[in-house]
Write a protein that holds these residues in place. Sequence first.
Motif, PDB file in Angstrom:
ATOM      1  N   GLY B  20       0.975  -1.460   0.017  1.00  0.00           N
ATOM      2  CA  GLY B  20       0.014  -0.217   0.230  1.00  0.00           C
ATOM      3  C   GLY B  20       0.527   1.183  -0.128  1.00  0.00           C
ATOM      4  N   THR B  21       2.323   0.901   0.092  1.00  0.00           N
ATOM      5  CA  THR B  21       2.892   2.671   0.597  1.00  0.00           C
ATOM      6  C   THR B  21       4.521   1.856   0.257  1.00  0.00           C
ATOM      7  OG1 THR B  21       2.347   1.809   3.018  1.00  0.00           O
ATOM      8  CG2 THR B  21       3.925   3.944   2.663  1.00  0.00           C
ATOM      9  N   LEU B  34      20.821  -9.010  -7.812  1.00  0.00           N
ATOM     10  CA  LEU B  34      21.239  -7.764  -9.453  1.00  0.00           C
ATOM     11  C   LEU B  34      21.352  -6.775  -8.183  1.00  0.00           C
ATOM     12  CD1 LEU B  34      20.890  -9.172 -12.897  1.00  0.00           C
ATOM     13  CD2 LEU B  34      22.769  -9.297 -10.824  1.00  0.00           C
ATOM     14  N   ALA B  35      20.174  -6.622  -8.267  1.00  0.00           N
ATOM     15  CA  ALA B  35      19.309  -5.301  -7.483  1.00  0.00           C
ATOM     16  C   ALA B  35      17.983  -4.739  -7.093  1.00  0.00           C
ATOM     17  CB  ALA B  35      19.557  -4.072  -9.048  1.00  0.00           C
ATOM     18  N   SER B  36      18.095  -3.812  -6.063  1.00  0.00           N
ATOM     19  CA  SER B  36      17.032  -3.725  -5.346  1.00  0.00           C
ATOM     20  C   SER B  36      16.842  -2.071  -4.871  1.00  0.00           C
ATOM     21  CB  SER B  36      16.730  -4.294  -3.902  1.00  0.00           C
ATOM     22  OG  SER B  36      17.524  -4.107  -2.573  1.00  0.00           O
ATOM     23  N   ASP B  37      15.761  -2.133  -4.969  1.00  0.00           N
ATOM     24  CA  ASP B  37      14.692  -0.496  -4.973  1.00  0.00           C
ATOM     25  C   ASP B  37      13.713  -0.449  -4.458  1.00  0.00           C
ATOM     26  OD1 ASP B  37      14.833   2.571  -4.943  1.00  0.00           O
ATOM     27  OD2 ASP B  37      15.016   2.080  -7.526  1.00  0.00           O
ATOM     28  N   SER B  38      13.042   0.537  -4.135  1.00  0.00           N
ATOM     29  CA  SER B  38      12.083   0.487  -3.581  1.00  0.00           C
ATOM     30  C   SER B  38      11.041   2.166  -3.990  1.00  0.00           C
ATOM     31  CB  SER B  38      11.428  -0.790  -2.252  1.00  0.00           C
ATOM     32  OG  SER B  38      11.999   1.214  -1.399  1.00  0.00           O
ATOM     33  N   VAL B  39      10.008   2.821  -4.780  1.00  0.00           N
ATOM     34  CA  VAL B  39       9.232   3.777  -4.697  1.00  0.00           C
ATOM     35  C   VAL B  39       8.083   3.558  -4.024  1.00  0.00           C
ATOM     36  CG1 VAL B  39      10.835   3.741  -6.601  1.00  0.00           C
ATOM     37  CG2 VAL B  39       8.969   2.362  -6.993  1.00  0.00           C
ATOM     38  N   PRO B  40       7.399   4.798  -4.048  1.00  0.00           N
ATOM     39  CA  PRO B  40       6.385   5.168  -3.608  1.00  0.00           C
ATOM     40  C   PRO B  40       5.095   4.667  -4.035  1.00  0.00           C
ATOM     41  CG  PRO B  40       7.641   6.779  -3.146  1.00  0.00           C
ATOM     42  CD  PRO B  40       8.360   6.042  -3.828  1.00  0.00           C
ATOM     43  N   THR B  41       3.641   4.121  -4.132  1.00  0.00           N
ATOM     44  CA  THR B  41       3.054   3.385  -4.414  1.00  0.00           C
ATOM     45  C   THR B  41       1.876   4.376  -5.123  1.00  0.00           C
ATOM     46  OG1 THR B  41       2.840   1.171  -3.412  1.00  0.00           O
ATOM     47  CG2 THR B  41       0.945   1.379  -4.641  1.00  0.00           C
ATOM     48  N   ARG B  42       2.772   5.552  -4.199  1.00  0.00           N
ATOM     49  CA  ARG B  42       1.232   5.940  -5.009  1.00  0.00           C
ATOM     50  C   ARG B  42      -0.556   6.117  -5.421  1.00  0.00           C
ATOM     51  NH1 ARG B  42       3.280   8.977 -10.263  1.00  0.00           N
ATOM     52  NH2 ARG B  42       1.442  10.207 -10.063  1.00  0.00           N
ATOM     53  N   ALA B  43      -0.523   5.221  -4.450  1.00  0.00           N
ATOM     54  CA  ALA B  43      -2.248   4.852  -4.138  1.00  0.00           C
ATOM     55  C   ALA B  43      -2.812   6.008  -3.994  1.00  0.00           C
ATOM     56  CB  ALA B  43      -2.149   3.738  -2.918  1.00  0.00           C
ATOM     57  N   ASN B  94      -6.285  -0.963  -0.079  1.00  0.00           N
ATOM     58  CA  ASN B  94      -5.136   0.304  -0.588  1.00  0.00           C
ATOM     59  C   ASN B  94      -4.654   0.884  -1.392  1.00  0.00           C
ATOM     60  OD1 ASN B  94      -5.233  -0.297   2.463  1.00  0.00           O
ATOM     61  ND2 ASN B  94      -3.310  -2.175   2.204  1.00  0.00           N
ATOM     62  N   LEU B  95      -5.092  -0.014  -2.750  1.00  0.00           N
ATOM     63  CA  LEU B  95      -4.792  -0.350  -4.353  1.00  0.00           C
ATOM     64  C   LEU B  95      -5.577   0.534  -4.803  1.00  0.00           C
ATOM     65  CD1 LEU B  95      -1.901  -2.442  -5.339  1.00  0.00           C
ATOM     66  CD2 LEU B  95      -1.252  -0.442  -3.717  1.00  0.00           C
TER      67      LEU B  95
END
Lengths: 336, 336
Positions: B20-21, B34-43, B94-95
């Motif tokens: 949700g976030t 190989l890589a990891s990231d997180s971005v705001p969901t903008r729900a 949430n979405l």
Amino acid sequence: MPTSEGSVLRPAVVALDVGGTYVKCLTVDETGVLASDSVPTRAADGPEAAFRVVCEAATAALGALPPTHTAAGIGLAVPGTVDEHRGVCVHSENLGWRELPVVERLAAHTGLPVGFGHDVRAGATAERRLGAGLDAGAPVADQLYVSVGTGLAAALVLDGRLVVSGGYAGEIGHGGATTGLPCVCGGHGCAETVASAAAIARRYTAATGTTVDGARDVLARATDGDAVARQVWDDAVDVLGALVADLVRVTGVAHVVVGGGLIHAGDALLTPLRQAVGELLTVHPEPRVVPAALGGAAGSWGAALLGWQAAGVDLDPVLTGYAELLRPGDGPAGAG
Amino acid sequence: MPTSEGSVLRPAVVALDVGGTYVKCLTVDETGVLASDSVPTRAADGPEAAFRVVCEAATAALGALPPTHTAAGIGLAVPGTVDEHRGVCVHSENLGWRELPVVERLAAHTGLPVGFGHDVRAGATAERRLGAGLDAGAPVADQLYVSVGTGLAAALVLDGRLVVSGGYAGEIGHGGATTGLPCVCGGHGCAETVASAAAIARRYTAATGTTVDGARDVLARATDGDAVARQVWDDAVDVLGALVADLVRVTGVAHVVVGGGLIHAGDALLTPLRQAVGELLTVHPEPRVVPAALGGAAGSWGAALLGWQAAGVDLDPVLTGYAELLRPGDGPAGAG
């Protein structure tokens, strides 16, 4: 197989549904019932006596086969904690059996392949293939079956497969509470102490001192305005509603078949039960709660299907024949 | 596949765990991260905005693949009511998604096969194959996974197969009561209003007027002798104990993995939880109740496994590589 005259003997299955009081014996061929009988289980004489009754019932049914038929397999349904995968009755309070390798022993006694299952799970399979689990002629993929009789237990079919879990799946009659009436399992307040057919009669007698002729009698009194009977009945429905709601919440399954002796109450049970279940579900779709179609014969028919499977017989034509026989309105003639 | 120099590109999977976030994005090859990231969901910007974030996260991860690798598939884990079989997010509060055909749309966006699952079920699979569901190196056949975080839900693996039931399996956080605090689902007294990590903080604040930093803070206060915090914590454990006992009674499964944010409490949660569960079971063997091993990365690893499956890659060597990477003590580096 050929007879002396060169004609072909038709295969038959002997199905045994073992209960605490009676062993029901149903002999079938691929099109219907050849014979049915029931004999006292003699559980009070000890675990070996009860097992001997089962063996003798099989022997008698095999000996009574018409000369046109030959036995292809045995089907066996047993109450208690039953592990189909191991072929073992883990524990049956009523029969006194513990870790009894019933498949191995009955196969040795009869010389035939033995299909084996829990009585409630066997009944659930029969309902799904031949009764209340049919939807437009096809078995539903997911089905919950709740059997409310002397005891209380459920059977889960998920994606067309029975859940066994070492014999402990669906044992919803026990546990889940810590206060209330003492239960045979050693716990307190178990659903079986309130919501089984036996408990309904027992609670009414405990509250009034009046002996009754089973749950049916309590329901009749409730309908006639007896406040204690009404309370006992409503308590049972509330507990059953909570159980069914829990089953649906855990599994997500929306097709619930209610069987066992209590289903004779019909809408007096189903209408308030559906309401109780509906009130306890919020995100889940409200399930269809439907009465079992095979009555007290579900276990016998389930055992028969297990017998055919053990015999390696293609079930589809058998099911077609039985479905014709058991179509709504006809009732499971000769098998109750 | 061959590069211009004739060497072979190694396959990779982009795994997206949609919350949700945040959308967590984990790129893996067969041996590790190989890589990891997180971005705001903008729900808050609406359902389409949230889905665009998912698509953009996939595009970014694919664009960032090292030149030695090529994308073989996408894995996608989504919260809410999720139907893996249809590839549809039925409903995510949430979405804001309803009947969103996420697999079809993400496959069209990326041109890659998409493996799709419910976030809790994906986490359950990851735990079973790589974490707390391993027993002597092999995944247990039957596993219950209970995720207690902002929300509360379970995932069932029976005979090695995830139970889906149209997306409604394991939705134990809602329903089952009719009195108590109002719940987001429209019901009252749902387990999520008492036993989720969010509810623990909320109930403490409601009772004291004191803002707290999550359930962890409430536990710390309970440990320091705060009677209200103790009561709030004990209530949560009682409700969780009843849920776990119900799961075990219905399914018969004896291996329970507890994950989600609340498991950070460790033995302060597990010890009283095991006791509560034990008190509510009579005929069932007492289950093993063990903490999840993958922490907040379970959903990402589950999505990664779904991506490999969608890509048609044999999972066994992949699992061997990951198991080495995730062996106890190392933690899921780079994937939280």
